[in-house]
Scaffold this motif. Structure first.
Motif, mmCIF file in Angstrom:
data_model
loop_
_atom_site.group_PDB
_atom_site.id
_atom_site.type_symbol
_atom_site.label_atom_id
_atom_site.label_comp_id
_atom_site.label_asym_id
_atom_site.label_seq_id
_atom_site.Cartn_x
_atom_site.Cartn_y
_atom_site.Cartn_z
ATOM 1 N N GLU A 315 63.641 101.054 43.026
ATOM 2 C CA GLU A 315 62.828 101.952 43.842
ATOM 3 C C GLU A 315 61.340 101.849 43.521
ATOM 4 O OE1 GLU A 315 66.974 103.254 43.755
ATOM 5 O OE2 GLU A 315 65.535 102.744 42.189
ATOM 6 N N GLN A 316 60.984 101.289 42.351
ATOM 7 C CA GLN A 316 59.584 101.232 41.937
ATOM 8 C C GLN A 316 58.959 99.858 42.134
ATOM 9 O OE1 GLN A 316 59.540 102.584 37.872
ATOM 10 N NE2 GLN A 316 60.152 104.661 38.385
ATOM 11 N N TYR A 317 59.727 98.908 42.671
ATOM 12 C CA TYR A 317 59.225 97.542 42.792
ATOM 13 C C TYR A 317 58.152 97.386 43.866
ATOM 14 C CZ TYR A 317 62.690 95.570 39.589
ATOM 15 O OH TYR A 317 63.424 95.256 38.475
ATOM 16 N N THR A 318 57.999 98.359 44.736
ATOM 17 C CA THR A 318 57.035 98.233 45.826
ATOM 18 C C THR A 318 55.818 99.140 45.642
ATOM 19 O OG1 THR A 318 58.266 99.883 47.124
ATOM 20 C CG2 THR A 318 58.817 97.569 47.481
ATOM 21 N N ILE A 319 55.676 99.746 44.462
ATOM 22 C CA ILE A 319 54.527 100.619 44.202
ATOM 23 C C ILE A 319 53.926 100.254 42.847
ATOM 24 C CG2 ILE A 319 55.362 102.532 45.615
ATOM 25 C CD1 ILE A 319 56.403 103.872 43.090
ATOM 26 N N GLY A 320 52.659 100.593 42.668
ATOM 27 C CA GLY A 320 52.023 100.383 41.377
ATOM 28 C C GLY A 320 51.315 99.045 41.278
ATOM 29 N N GLU A 321 50.736 98.789 40.108
ATOM 30 C CA GLU A 321 49.896 97.608 39.928
ATOM 31 C C GLU A 321 50.700 96.307 39.977
ATOM 32 O OE1 GLU A 321 48.045 97.347 36.107
ATOM 33 O OE2 GLU A 321 49.771 98.152 35.013
ATOM 34 N N PHE A 322 51.957 96.340 39.518
ATOM 35 C CA PHE A 322 52.760 95.120 39.584
ATOM 36 C C PHE A 322 53.033 94.752 41.046
ATOM 37 C CE2 PHE A 322 56.654 92.583 39.455
ATOM 38 C CZ PHE A 322 56.337 91.671 38.461
ATOM 39 N N ALA A 323 53.384 95.753 41.861
ATOM 40 C CA ALA A 323 53.615 95.503 43.283
ATOM 41 C C ALA A 323 52.348 95.015 43.970
ATOM 42 C CB ALA A 323 54.141 96.769 43.958
ATOM 43 N N ASP A 324 51.204 95.576 43.576
ATOM 44 C CA ASP A 324 49.937 95.128 44.159
ATOM 45 C C ASP A 324 49.679 93.661 43.836
ATOM 46 O OD1 ASP A 324 49.536 97.654 45.170
ATOM 47 O OD2 ASP A 324 48.204 98.291 43.536
ATOM 48 N N TYR A 325 50.007 93.274 42.615
ATOM 49 C CA TYR A 325 49.800 91.880 42.216
ATOM 50 C C TYR A 325 50.699 90.944 43.017
ATOM 51 C CZ TYR A 325 49.743 87.677 39.319
ATOM 52 O OH TYR A 325 49.640 86.384 38.885
ATOM 53 N N VAL A 326 51.985 91.283 43.112
ATOM 54 C CA VAL A 326 52.918 90.442 43.869
ATOM 55 C C VAL A 326 52.524 90.419 45.347
ATOM 56 C CG1 VAL A 326 55.324 90.079 44.512
ATOM 57 C CG2 VAL A 326 54.764 90.911 42.219
ATOM 58 N N GLY A 327 52.083 91.567 45.866
ATOM 59 C CA GLY A 327 51.640 91.623 47.251
ATOM 60 C C GLY A 327 50.462 90.695 47.504
ATOM 61 N N GLY A 328 49.579 90.596 46.520
ATOM 62 C CA GLY A 328 48.456 89.667 46.640
ATOM 63 C C GLY A 328 48.925 88.221 46.704
ATOM 64 N N MET A 329 49.953 87.891 45.943
ATOM 65 C CA MET A 329 50.520 86.537 45.986
ATOM 66 C C MET A 329 51.104 86.246 47.364
ATOM 67 S SD MET A 329 50.097 85.299 42.852
ATOM 68 C CE MET A 329 51.335 84.028 42.581
ATOM 69 N N ILE A 330 51.769 87.254 47.940
ATOM 70 C CA ILE A 330 52.361 87.075 49.273
ATOM 71 C C ILE A 330 51.263 86.875 50.309
ATOM 72 C CG2 ILE A 330 53.654 88.244 51.091
ATOM 73 C CD1 ILE A 330 55.296 89.603 48.889
ATOM 74 N N SER A 331 50.178 87.627 50.197
ATOM 75 C CA SER A 331 49.080 87.505 51.150
ATOM 76 C C SER A 331 48.495 86.086 51.136
ATOM 77 C CB SER A 331 47.973 88.522 50.834
ATOM 78 O OG SER A 331 48.455 89.841 50.984
ATOM 79 N N LYS A 332 48.349 85.515 49.949
ATOM 80 C CA LYS A 332 47.830 84.145 49.842
ATOM 81 C C LYS A 332 48.805 83.149 50.480
ATOM 82 C CE LYS A 332 45.243 85.034 45.583
ATOM 83 N NZ LYS A 332 45.120 84.693 44.126
ATOM 84 N N MET A 333 50.104 83.406 50.303
ATOM 85 C CA MET A 333 51.111 82.502 50.868
ATOM 86 C C MET A 333 51.057 82.516 52.390
ATOM 87 S SD MET A 333 55.266 82.722 50.429
ATOM 88 C CE MET A 333 55.324 84.386 51.116
ATOM 89 N N GLU A 334 50.773 83.681 52.981
ATOM 90 C CA GLU A 334 50.830 83.822 54.427
ATOM 91 C C GLU A 334 49.516 83.476 55.113
ATOM 92 O OE1 GLU A 334 52.186 87.832 54.789
ATOM 93 O OE2 GLU A 334 54.306 87.271 54.544
ATOM 94 N N GLN A 335 48.479 83.144 54.329
ATOM 95 C CA GLN A 335 47.196 82.777 54.932
ATOM 96 C C GLN A 335 47.261 81.391 55.595
ATOM 97 O OE1 GLN A 335 44.311 83.187 51.786
ATOM 98 N NE2 GLN A 335 44.251 85.421 51.952
#
Length: 335
Positions: A315-335
């Motif tokens: 339930e915590q994998y999509t919130i917080g600084e770790f999720a923000d970091y992984v989300g940033g990786m996904i954003s780079k992949m989708e560019q």
């Protein structure tokens, strides 16, 4: 009036309106259903509308069953059992269980009599496979893989698959008696329609996470050949059920490099200590020596920063600084 159809049809009949509505909504929300679906809460409506139609599965609650149902053209009648007393003359499943369990039971029942000649079910969308692999252990690879799967699920139909020898995620992927990755490999030789149905019956969901339960015995991973793994990737793609498949890969499998070659992206977590760097150099040397430079070209290498908190529950994998970091990786992949 609905005309007689060659396409498989599931009909749900239950006088209990709230249950019928909720179960109908749940079943229709499932991806790639092998049947059309209609539901009724009135026996008169059921008999009048369906009298000239062929029904593949008629699912009827125990309290709503009437003898007139025998007048309908039905391949299989499934009783939603409410009393606990099983009628051996008919197929019984418990009405009062999780909707997901009812769905999987219906799929398994349908598989038993579905003909091999049915036309291919809809869905040939290309699937993106993302490989997560690092030769460096204790690198948060599984945590990263799960977080990426959860975040991707916000915008794409995403499946998580673990190929670890000892997964350590029993709380996320419960059910010792459930079918798992070993069963999915077993069904590789089934025709396209039946493989898709088996695949649907094996895939589970918790929160937003769709996953194939990992093999209960990691030793079984070692017996699957490289060709079988590649075939599995192709068969999953052919089903069209998922847009993205995140594969949490390990050394406990034959043909690891071939599997990495099938991925659109490979994420490799690095560390800065001397031994970790030596392992990475050896791994990349092997890729070059065995002519897998294409795997190196699609690999995204990264060293994660220190986090104040690493989530340990889904339930915590999509919130917080770790999720923000992984989300940033996904954003780079989708560019």
């Amino acid at each position: 009036m609905i005309k007689n159809e060659s396409e498989p049809t599931l009909v749900l009949f239950d006088n209990e309106e709230e249950y019928t509505l909720r179960m109908t909504d749940f079943l229709r929300s499932q991806r790639g259903l092998p049947w059309k679906m209609r539901s009724y809460t009135s026996s008169d409506d059921l008999m009048n509308i369906e009298k000239n139609n062929h029904i593949s599965l008629l699912v009827v609650s125990e309290d709503s069953y009437i003898d007139r149902i025998r007048e309908l053209d039905v391949e299989k009648v499934v009783i939603l059992n409410e009393s606990g007393f099983v009628n051996d003359e008919m197929i019984n499943i418990s009405k009062y269980q999780a909707a997901e369990n009812v769905f999987h039971s219906l799929l398994e029942i349908y598989l038993e009599f579905a003909s091999a000649g049915r036309k291919e079910m809809p869905g040939n969308r290309a699937t993106r496979f993302i490989g997560i692999y690092s030769p460096i252990k204790r690198s948060l690879q599984t945590t990263f893989s799960l977080a990426m799967s959860e975040l991707l699920s916000d915008n794409a139909r995403t499946l998580y698959m673990s190929f670890e020898h000892y997964t350590g995620v029993a709380d996320i992927m419960p059910g010792d008696r459930e079918m798992d990755l070993a069963d999915l490999v077993y069904f590789l030789n089934a025709d396209a329609d039946k493989f898709k149905l088996h695949f649907q019956s094996i895939v589970k969901q918790r929160e937003k996470l769709n996953y194939v339960p990992p093999m209960k015995s990691g030793q079984n991973l070692l017996t699957v050949t490289s060709a079988e793994w590649v075939n599995l990737i192709n068969r999953i793609s052919e089903t069209g059920l998922f847009d993205v498949v995140v594969m949490d890969l390990t050394d406990s499998m034959q043909g690891l490099f071939e599997i990495l070659r099938e991925c659109e992206y490979v994420y490799t977590i690095m560390k800065n200590d001397r031994y970790a760097q030596a392992k990475m150099m050896q791994y990349e040397h092997l890729l070059q020596e065995y002519e897998y430079k294409d795997v190196m070209d699609k690999t995204i290498r990264f060293t994660m920063p220190r986090f104040q908190y690493i989530p340990d529950v889904l339930e915590q994998y999509t919130i917080g600084e770790f999720a923000d970091y992984v989300g940033g990786m996904i954003s780079k992949m989708e560019q």
